[in-house]
Motif scaffolding. Structure first.
Motif, PDB file in Angstrom:
ATOM      1  N   THR A  83       0.894  -1.133  -0.083  1.00 30.37           N
ATOM      2  CA  THR A  83       0.004  -0.043   0.142  1.00 30.37           C
ATOM      3  C   THR A  83       0.899   1.253  -0.106  1.00 30.37           C
ATOM      4  O   THR A  83       2.149   1.019   0.452  1.00 30.37           O
ATOM      5  CB  THR A  83      -0.980  -0.019   1.302  1.00 30.37           C
ATOM      6  N   PRO A  84       0.472   2.419  -0.265  1.00 32.63           N
ATOM      7  CA  PRO A  84       1.236   3.557  -0.589  1.00 32.63           C
ATOM      8  C   PRO A  84       1.695   4.151   0.414  1.00 32.63           C
ATOM      9  O   PRO A  84       2.797   4.837   0.580  1.00 32.63           O
ATOM     10  CB  PRO A  84       0.201   4.534  -1.379  1.00 32.63           C
ATOM     11  N   HIS A  85       1.284   3.909   1.539  1.00 28.25           N
ATOM     12  CA  HIS A  85       1.622   4.596   3.093  1.00 28.25           C
ATOM     13  C   HIS A  85       1.970   3.466   4.250  1.00 28.25           C
ATOM     14  O   HIS A  85       1.890   3.555   5.144  1.00 28.25           O
ATOM     15  CB  HIS A  85       0.323   5.547   3.560  1.00 28.25           C
ATOM     16  N   ALA A  86       2.199   2.237   3.423  1.00 33.83           N
ATOM     17  CA  ALA A  86       2.619   1.255   4.661  1.00 33.83           C
ATOM     18  C   ALA A  86       3.704   1.671   5.291  1.00 33.83           C
ATOM     19  O   ALA A  86       3.689   1.482   6.773  1.00 33.83           O
ATOM     20  CB  ALA A  86       2.868  -0.072   3.797  1.00 33.83           C
ATOM     21  N   PHE A  87       4.896   2.111   4.838  1.00 28.50           N
ATOM     22  CA  PHE A  87       6.019   2.463   5.584  1.00 28.50           C
ATOM     23  C   PHE A  87       5.794   3.525   6.571  1.00 28.50           C
ATOM     24  O   PHE A  87       6.227   3.451   7.914  1.00 28.50           O
ATOM     25  CB  PHE A  87       7.297   2.853   4.961  1.00 28.50           C
ATOM     26  N   GLU A  88       4.953   4.486   6.241  1.00 30.56           N
ATOM     27  CA  GLU A  88       4.869   5.616   7.231  1.00 30.56           C
ATOM     28  C   GLU A  88       4.164   5.402   8.304  1.00 30.56           C
ATOM     29  O   GLU A  88       4.401   5.777   9.321  1.00 30.56           O
ATOM     30  CB  GLU A  88       4.449   7.044   6.099  1.00 30.56           C
ATOM     31  N   LEU A  89       3.018   4.592   7.695  1.00 28.35           N
ATOM     32  CA  LEU A  89       2.101   4.231   8.914  1.00 28.35           C
ATOM     33  C   LEU A  89       2.806   3.325  10.119  1.00 28.35           C
ATOM     34  O   LEU A  89       2.665   3.565  11.227  1.00 28.35           O
ATOM     35  CB  LEU A  89       1.018   3.485   8.207  1.00 28.35           C
ATOM     36  N   ALA A  90       3.722   2.340   9.513  1.00 23.59           N
ATOM     37  CA  ALA A  90       4.207   1.637  10.577  1.00 23.59           C
ATOM     38  C   ALA A  90       5.174   2.249  11.439  1.00 23.59           C
ATOM     39  O   ALA A  90       5.062   2.056  12.628  1.00 23.59           O
ATOM     40  CB  ALA A  90       4.994   0.618   9.842  1.00 23.59           C
ATOM     41  N   GLU A  91       5.862   3.312  10.873  1.00 23.15           N
ATOM     42  CA  GLU A  91       6.851   4.235  11.776  1.00 23.15           C
ATOM     43  C   GLU A  91       5.737   4.901  12.696  1.00 23.15           C
ATOM     44  O   GLU A  91       6.117   5.199  14.103  1.00 23.15           O
ATOM     45  CB  GLU A  91       7.333   5.066  10.824  1.00 23.15           C
ATOM     46  N   ALA A  92       4.648   5.535  12.316  1.00 23.01           N
ATOM     47  CA  ALA A  92       3.914   6.292  13.046  1.00 23.01           C
ATOM     48  C   ALA A  92       3.251   5.569  14.272  1.00 23.01           C
ATOM     49  O   ALA A  92       3.051   5.847  15.311  1.00 23.01           O
ATOM     50  CB  ALA A  92       2.694   6.978  12.220  1.00 23.01           C
ATOM     51  N   THR A  93       2.953   4.217  13.858  1.00 22.05           N
ATOM     52  CA  THR A  93       2.242   3.339  15.044  1.00 22.05           C
ATOM     53  C   THR A  93       3.427   3.085  15.834  1.00 22.05           C
ATOM     54  O   THR A  93       3.010   2.936  16.988  1.00 22.05           O
ATOM     55  CB  THR A  93       1.705   2.112  14.220  1.00 22.05           C
ATOM     56  N   TYR A  94       4.496   2.767  15.398  1.00 21.90           N
ATOM     57  CA  TYR A  94       5.570   2.317  16.504  1.00 21.90           C
ATOM     58  C   TYR A  94       5.702   3.589  17.421  1.00 21.90           C
ATOM     59  O   TYR A  94       5.836   3.409  18.545  1.00 21.90           O
ATOM     60  CB  TYR A  94       6.790   1.997  15.599  1.00 21.90           C
ATOM     61  N   VAL A 146       2.368  -2.804  15.609  1.00 27.60           N
ATOM     62  CA  VAL A 146       2.525  -2.941  14.285  1.00 27.60           C
ATOM     63  C   VAL A 146       2.543  -4.353  13.816  1.00 27.60           C
ATOM     64  O   VAL A 146       3.214  -5.134  14.647  1.00 27.60           O
ATOM     65  CB  VAL A 146       3.820  -2.366  13.711  1.00 27.60           C
ATOM     66  N   MET A 147       1.642  -4.687  12.948  1.00 23.30           N
ATOM     67  CA  MET A 147       1.526  -6.315  12.439  1.00 23.30           C
ATOM     68  C   MET A 147       1.582  -6.139  10.898  1.00 23.30           C
ATOM     69  O   MET A 147       1.163  -5.040  10.264  1.00 23.30           O
ATOM     70  CB  MET A 147       0.235  -6.709  12.813  1.00 23.30           C
ATOM     71  N   LEU A 148       2.236  -7.050  10.322  1.00 25.47           N
ATOM     72  CA  LEU A 148       1.977  -7.291   8.950  1.00 25.47           C
ATOM     73  C   LEU A 148       1.059  -8.064   8.576  1.00 25.47           C
ATOM     74  O   LEU A 148       0.748  -9.073   9.016  1.00 25.47           O
ATOM     75  CB  LEU A 148       3.493  -7.965   8.312  1.00 25.47           C
ATOM     76  N   HIS A 149       0.252  -7.343   7.389  1.00 27.70           N
ATOM     77  CA  HIS A 149      -0.896  -7.941   6.969  1.00 27.70           C
ATOM     78  C   HIS A 149      -0.559  -8.636   5.790  1.00 27.70           C
ATOM     79  O   HIS A 149      -0.694  -8.212   4.482  1.00 27.70           O
ATOM     80  CB  HIS A 149      -2.083  -6.968   7.084  1.00 27.70           C
ATOM     81  N   LEU A 150       0.029  -9.959   5.662  1.00 26.18           N
ATOM     82  CA  LEU A 150       0.747 -10.531   4.634  1.00 26.18           C
ATOM     83  C   LEU A 150      -0.283 -11.042   3.669  1.00 26.18           C
ATOM     84  O   LEU A 150      -1.156 -11.935   4.161  1.00 26.18           O
ATOM     85  CB  LEU A 150       1.636 -11.702   5.120  1.00 26.18           C
ATOM     86  N   PRO A 151      -0.301 -10.674   2.316  1.00 21.94           N
ATOM     87  CA  PRO A 151      -1.200 -11.181   1.356  1.00 21.94           C
ATOM     88  C   PRO A 151      -1.116 -12.516   1.092  1.00 21.94           C
ATOM     89  O   PRO A 151       0.271 -13.017   0.924  1.00 21.94           O
ATOM     90  CB  PRO A 151      -0.954 -10.158   0.179  1.00 21.94           C
ATOM     91  N   MET A 152      -2.126 -13.225   1.091  1.00 23.73           N
ATOM     92  CA  MET A 152      -1.907 -14.861   0.625  1.00 23.73           C
ATOM     93  C   MET A 152      -3.166 -15.136  -0.353  1.00 23.73           C
ATOM     94  O   MET A 152      -4.066 -14.625  -0.382  1.00 23.73           O
ATOM     95  CB  MET A 152      -2.232 -15.657   2.127  1.00 23.73           C
ATOM     96  N   LEU A 167       8.648  -7.407   5.161  1.00 26.07           N
ATOM     97  CA  LEU A 167       8.881  -6.939   6.252  1.00 26.07           C
ATOM     98  C   LEU A 167       9.624  -5.534   6.328  1.00 26.07           C
ATOM     99  O   LEU A 167       9.711  -4.702   7.252  1.00 26.07           O
ATOM    100  CB  LEU A 167       9.609  -7.949   7.196  1.00 26.07           C
ATOM    101  N   GLN A 168      10.496  -5.487   5.316  1.00 22.48           N
ATOM    102  CA  GLN A 168      10.973  -4.195   4.880  1.00 22.48           C
ATOM    103  C   GLN A 168      10.140  -3.025   4.524  1.00 22.48           C
ATOM    104  O   GLN A 168      10.516  -1.785   5.049  1.00 22.48           O
ATOM    105  CB  GLN A 168      11.875  -4.140   3.927  1.00 22.48           C
ATOM    106  N   ARG A 169       8.825  -3.216   4.214  1.00 25.05           N
ATOM    107  CA  ARG A 169       7.769  -2.315   3.880  1.00 25.05           C
ATOM    108  C   ARG A 169       7.123  -1.907   5.201  1.00 25.05           C
ATOM    109  O   ARG A 169       6.474  -0.849   5.368  1.00 25.05           O
ATOM    110  CB  ARG A 169       7.039  -2.848   2.798  1.00 25.05           C
ATOM    111  N   VAL A 170       7.104  -2.897   5.988  1.00 20.45           N
ATOM    112  CA  VAL A 170       6.214  -2.831   7.459  1.00 20.45           C
ATOM    113  C   VAL A 170       7.419  -2.989   8.594  1.00 20.45           C
ATOM    114  O   VAL A 170       7.349  -3.808   9.084  1.00 20.45           O
ATOM    115  CB  VAL A 170       5.161  -3.812   7.568  1.00 20.45           C
TER     116      VAL A 170
END
Length: 265
Positions: free
Chosen positions: A67-78, A84-90, A116-119
């Motif tokens: 998603t376009p804001h994955a990295f920024e949201l993970a940083e803000a959540t932390y 923070v959880m990775l919602h891994l597509p399957m 995991l690099q993205r989140v």
């Protein structure tokens, strides 16, 4: 005088015994029912993401990596001190990080590491979709061993009755939970309210419940209204990892028997 002293001694002794008896007969208060709450499908829309981040209490945020804001949201959540959880597509989910049954373990590993690099700061993960993938025992066994080595947890979203993910996690003692309630398969306000009430009822019955929702307007409106009221109802909202510890990796009655998950080998 001796008689009076003896009577006083006897009287205070009776009072003390009575007080002890009263203490012994007082039952300890029942522990509160507990819920853990995860919001899925995040990282797509900053406005919705910020509303989820602002929800009161230890709500876990599950972020889709592509998603376009994955990295920024993970940083803000932390930074906000939330999980923070990775919602891994399957499969049947698609995209560059999605897991599919035909992929090799090497490719699954590559996609997991890239996701995991993205989140960053992901404490654990749950599956995004995954009805076909979570029934693949070799892949799920590999995933659980990998998460254990990385000191991460797993939440089985239970998008399929044939899932073996939680069973494989339990087999090796990986910190894990299974979803009890989806709040918003039907995103109408009445249906979400009904599911939330069902989750609270289940938490009272079995001691805890794991709820998963999505950043739909009706879901967020309900949570913004109802989460501050939980304590007055005898319900405690706790962190996902705390609930993992409290359940001790045991399956709930809807997911297994005697604490053991169905589909266990």
């Amino acid at each position: 005088m001796r008689c009076r002293t003896w009577l006083l001694t006897l009287w205070f002794g009776v009072l003390a015994a009575g007080n002890c008896l009263a203490v012994e007969q007082t039952s300890p208060p029942n522990p509160p029912a507990r819920i853990a709450l995860i919001i899925d499908d995040l990282g797509q829309t900053p406005t919705r993401d910020r509303r989820v981040l602002a929800l009161p209490g230890p709500v876990a945020l599950a972020i889709i990596p592509d998603t376009p804001h994955a990295f920024e949201l993970a940083e803000a959540t932390y930074a906000a001190g939330k999980t923070v959880m990775l919602h891994l597509p399957m499969d049947p989910a698609d995209g560059p990080y999605a897991w599919h049954p035909q992929l090799t373990i090497e490719e699954l590993q590559h996609r997991l590491e890239a996701a995991l690099q993205r989140v960053p700061h992901a404490r654990g993960l749950n599956n995004h979709m995954g009805s076909r993938m979570t029934s693949q025992r070799p892949a799920m066994a590999w995933l659980m061993k990998t998460l254990q080595q990385q000191h991460r947890f797993f939440i089985d979203s239970r998008t399929s009755a044939t899932t073996v993910a939680a069973a494989e996690a339990q087999k090796i003692g990986l910190a894990s939970l299974s979803r009890d309630i989806f709040l918003d398969d039907d995103p109408s306000p009445a249906a979400i309210a009904s599911q939330f009430a069902a989750g609270l009822k289940l938490a009272r019955k079995q001691g805890s419940a794991v709820m998963i929702g999505h950043p739909y307007p009706a879901t967020l409106e309900l949570l913004e209204r109802e989460l501050p009221r939980l304590r007055a109802q005898g319900i405690e909202l706790i962190d996902v990892e705390m609930l993992i510890a409290l359940r001790g990796n045991r399956a709930m009655a809807a997911h297994g028997k005697g604490g053991v998950y169905r589909n266990q080998l």
